[in-house]
Design a protein around this motif. Structure first.
Motif, PDB file in Angstrom:
ATOM      1  N   ALA A 193      -4.431   2.995  -8.013  1.00  0.00           N
ATOM      2  CA  ALA A 193      -4.565   3.099  -6.566  1.00  0.00           C
ATOM      3  C   ALA A 193      -5.448   4.268  -6.166  1.00  0.00           C
ATOM      4  CB  ALA A 193      -3.181   3.267  -5.934  1.00  0.00           C
ATOM      5  N   SER A 194      -6.173   4.088  -5.086  1.00  0.00           N
ATOM      6  CA  SER A 194      -6.975   5.168  -4.523  1.00  0.00           C
ATOM      7  C   SER A 194      -7.013   5.009  -3.011  1.00  0.00           C
ATOM      8  CB  SER A 194      -8.406   5.158  -5.092  1.00  0.00           C
ATOM      9  OG  SER A 194      -9.052   3.946  -4.785  1.00  0.00           O
ATOM     10  N   GLY A 195      -7.308   6.102  -2.323  1.00  0.00           N
ATOM     11  CA  GLY A 195      -7.477   6.026  -0.880  1.00  0.00           C
ATOM     12  C   GLY A 195      -6.360   6.656  -0.075  1.00  0.00           C
ATOM     13  N   LEU A 196      -5.164   6.726  -0.638  1.00  0.00           N
ATOM     14  CA  LEU A 196      -4.038   7.377   0.022  1.00  0.00           C
ATOM     15  C   LEU A 196      -3.258   8.164  -1.013  1.00  0.00           C
ATOM     16  CD1 LEU A 196      -2.541   4.689   2.473  1.00  0.00           C
ATOM     17  CD2 LEU A 196      -3.824   6.744   3.067  1.00  0.00           C
ATOM     18  N   THR A 197      -2.418   9.069  -0.543  1.00  0.00           N
ATOM     19  CA  THR A 197      -1.585   9.840  -1.466  1.00  0.00           C
ATOM     20  C   THR A 197      -0.592   8.913  -2.146  1.00  0.00           C
ATOM     21  OG1 THR A 197      -1.801  11.783  -0.045  1.00  0.00           O
ATOM     22  CG2 THR A 197      -0.002  11.773  -1.650  1.00  0.00           C
ATOM     23  N   PHE A 198      -0.681   8.827  -3.453  1.00  0.00           N
ATOM     24  CA  PHE A 198       0.094   7.840  -4.209  1.00  0.00           C
ATOM     25  C   PHE A 198       1.590   8.050  -4.023  1.00  0.00           C
ATOM     26  CE2 PHE A 198       0.213   4.406  -7.033  1.00  0.00           C
ATOM     27  CZ  PHE A 198       1.097   4.630  -8.078  1.00  0.00           C
ATOM     28  N   THR A 199       2.021   9.283  -3.916  1.00  0.00           N
ATOM     29  CA  THR A 199       3.449   9.548  -3.793  1.00  0.00           C
ATOM     30  C   THR A 199       3.993   9.238  -2.402  1.00  0.00           C
ATOM     31  OG1 THR A 199       2.874  11.874  -3.447  1.00  0.00           O
ATOM     32  CG2 THR A 199       3.609  11.246  -5.654  1.00  0.00           C
ATOM     33  N   ASN A 200       3.138   8.812  -1.482  1.00  0.00           N
ATOM     34  CA  ASN A 200       3.590   8.325  -0.182  1.00  0.00           C
ATOM     35  C   ASN A 200       3.774   6.812  -0.162  1.00  0.00           C
ATOM     36  OD1 ASN A 200       3.583  10.872   0.889  1.00  0.00           O
ATOM     37  ND2 ASN A 200       1.618  10.647   1.939  1.00  0.00           N
ATOM     38  N   LEU A 201       3.575   6.185  -1.314  1.00  0.00           N
ATOM     39  CA  LEU A 201       3.546   4.732  -1.385  1.00  0.00           C
ATOM     40  C   LEU A 201       4.714   4.151  -2.176  1.00  0.00           C
ATOM     41  CD1 LEU A 201      -0.238   4.234  -2.224  1.00  0.00           C
ATOM     42  CD2 LEU A 201       0.840   4.015   0.015  1.00  0.00           C
ATOM     43  N   ALA A 202       5.405   3.179  -1.588  1.00  0.00           N
ATOM     44  CA  ALA A 202       6.229   2.284  -2.390  1.00  0.00           C
ATOM     45  C   ALA A 202       5.281   1.246  -2.987  1.00  0.00           C
ATOM     46  CB  ALA A 202       7.284   1.611  -1.530  1.00  0.00           C
ATOM     47  N   MET A 203       5.570   0.806  -4.202  1.00  0.00           N
ATOM     48  CA  MET A 203       4.668  -0.101  -4.896  1.00  0.00           C
ATOM     49  C   MET A 203       5.424  -1.328  -5.398  1.00  0.00           C
ATOM     50  SD  MET A 203       1.744   1.526  -4.803  1.00  0.00           S
ATOM     51  CE  MET A 203       0.789   0.537  -5.970  1.00  0.00           C
ATOM     52  N   GLY A 204       4.694  -2.409  -5.555  1.00  0.00           N
ATOM     53  CA  GLY A 204       5.364  -3.602  -6.040  1.00  0.00           C
ATOM     54  C   GLY A 204       4.432  -4.526  -6.798  1.00  0.00           C
ATOM     55  N   TRP A 205       5.051  -5.399  -7.541  1.00  0.00           N
ATOM     56  CA  TRP A 205       4.349  -6.505  -8.211  1.00  0.00           C
ATOM     57  C   TRP A 205       4.892  -7.820  -7.652  1.00  0.00           C
ATOM     58  CZ3 TRP A 205       0.187  -5.817 -11.184  1.00  0.00           C
ATOM     59  CH2 TRP A 205       0.003  -4.581 -11.807  1.00  0.00           C
ATOM     60  N   PHE A 206       3.968  -8.693  -7.313  1.00  0.00           N
ATOM     61  CA  PHE A 206       4.290 -10.021  -6.839  1.00  0.00           C
ATOM     62  C   PHE A 206       3.443 -11.004  -7.626  1.00  0.00           C
ATOM     63  CE2 PHE A 206       6.767  -8.876  -3.056  1.00  0.00           C
ATOM     64  CZ  PHE A 206       6.448  -7.535  -2.945  1.00  0.00           C
ATOM     65  N   ARG A 207       3.828 -12.267  -7.606  1.00  0.00           N
ATOM     66  CA  ARG A 207       3.037 -13.264  -8.330  1.00  0.00           C
ATOM     67  C   ARG A 207       2.974 -14.555  -7.525  1.00  0.00           C
ATOM     68  NH1 ARG A 207       7.237 -14.296 -13.425  1.00  0.00           N
ATOM     69  NH2 ARG A 207       8.809 -15.502 -12.273  1.00  0.00           N
ATOM     70  N   GLN A 208       1.942 -15.333  -7.838  1.00  0.00           N
ATOM     71  CA  GLN A 208       1.728 -16.564  -7.087  1.00  0.00           C
ATOM     72  C   GLN A 208       1.103 -17.620  -7.987  1.00  0.00           C
ATOM     73  OE1 GLN A 208      -0.747 -16.087  -3.588  1.00  0.00           O
ATOM     74  NE2 GLN A 208       0.300 -17.760  -2.547  1.00  0.00           N
ATOM     75  N   VAL A 209       1.618 -18.832  -7.854  1.00  0.00           N
ATOM     76  CA  VAL A 209       1.015 -19.983  -8.508  1.00  0.00           C
ATOM     77  C   VAL A 209       0.452 -20.894  -7.427  1.00  0.00           C
ATOM     78  CG1 VAL A 209       2.529 -19.833 -10.507  1.00  0.00           C
ATOM     79  CG2 VAL A 209       3.193 -21.258  -8.564  1.00  0.00           C
ATOM     80  N   PRO A 210      -0.543 -21.698  -7.762  1.00  0.00           N
ATOM     81  CA  PRO A 210      -1.159 -22.563  -6.747  1.00  0.00           C
ATOM     82  C   PRO A 210      -0.133 -23.462  -6.063  1.00  0.00           C
ATOM     83  CG  PRO A 210      -2.513 -22.511  -8.706  1.00  0.00           C
ATOM     84  CD  PRO A 210      -1.236 -21.801  -9.059  1.00  0.00           C
ATOM     85  N   GLY A 211      -0.211 -23.499  -4.747  1.00  0.00           N
ATOM     86  CA  GLY A 211       0.679 -24.366  -3.985  1.00  0.00           C
ATOM     87  C   GLY A 211       2.017 -23.759  -3.638  1.00  0.00           C
ATOM     88  N   LYS A 212       2.266 -22.531  -4.095  1.00  0.00           N
ATOM     89  CA  LYS A 212       3.542 -21.883  -3.808  1.00  0.00           C
ATOM     90  C   LYS A 212       3.302 -20.551  -3.115  1.00  0.00           C
ATOM     91  CE  LYS A 212       6.396 -23.913  -7.440  1.00  0.00           C
ATOM     92  NZ  LYS A 212       7.375 -23.636  -8.515  1.00  0.00           N
TER      93      LYS A 212
END
Length: 125
Positions: free
Chosen positions: A24-43
């Motif tokens: 990540a860049s552009g903001l203070t990283f320690t001010n950010l909650a972070m996540g992983w999401f996933r997607q398949v076609p059509g969903k």
């Protein structure tokens, strides 16, 4: 403006492991909650794992709990997702997401205003 770049995806066989990274860049990283999401076609985009600003709190979807581990290195502005015992149903484009939030971390994709371009994970049977 937060810029997120994912890496680490690929094609693996069932049972293998992968580690995704998101820088990540552009903001203070320690001010950010972070996540992983996933997607398949059509969903719709699906919650995988989220982590709070300090790394002290994390939540997982039931489908990955016990197999995936989310972590972050605040000194390197980097988020990780360690994926073990991969299954064909884990096949998807995986997205890194960020939310300016130093409180309770949220699991809804709609709470995250910043997204990476995604990295493809394909698990063959």
């Amino acid at each position: 403006q937060v810029h997120l770049v994912e890496s680490g995806g690929g094609l693996v066989q069932a049972g293998a492991s992968l580690r995704l990274s998101c820088t990540a860049s552009g903001l203070t990283f320690t001010n950010l909650a972070m996540g992983w999401f996933r997607q398949v076609p059509g969903k719709e985009r699906e919650f995988v794992a989220v982590i709070n600003w300090s790394g002290g709190t994390a939540y997982y979807s039931d489908s990955v709990k016990g197999r995936f581990a989310i972590s972050r290195d605040n000194a390197k502005n980097t988020l990780f997702l360690r994926m073990n015992s991969l299954k064909p149903e884990d096949t998807a484009v995986y997205y890194c997401a960020a939310e300016p939030n130093i409180g309770m971390v949220l699991v809804s994709a709609g709470a995250y205003p910043y997204w990476g371009q995604g990295t493809q994970v394909t698990v063959s049977s």
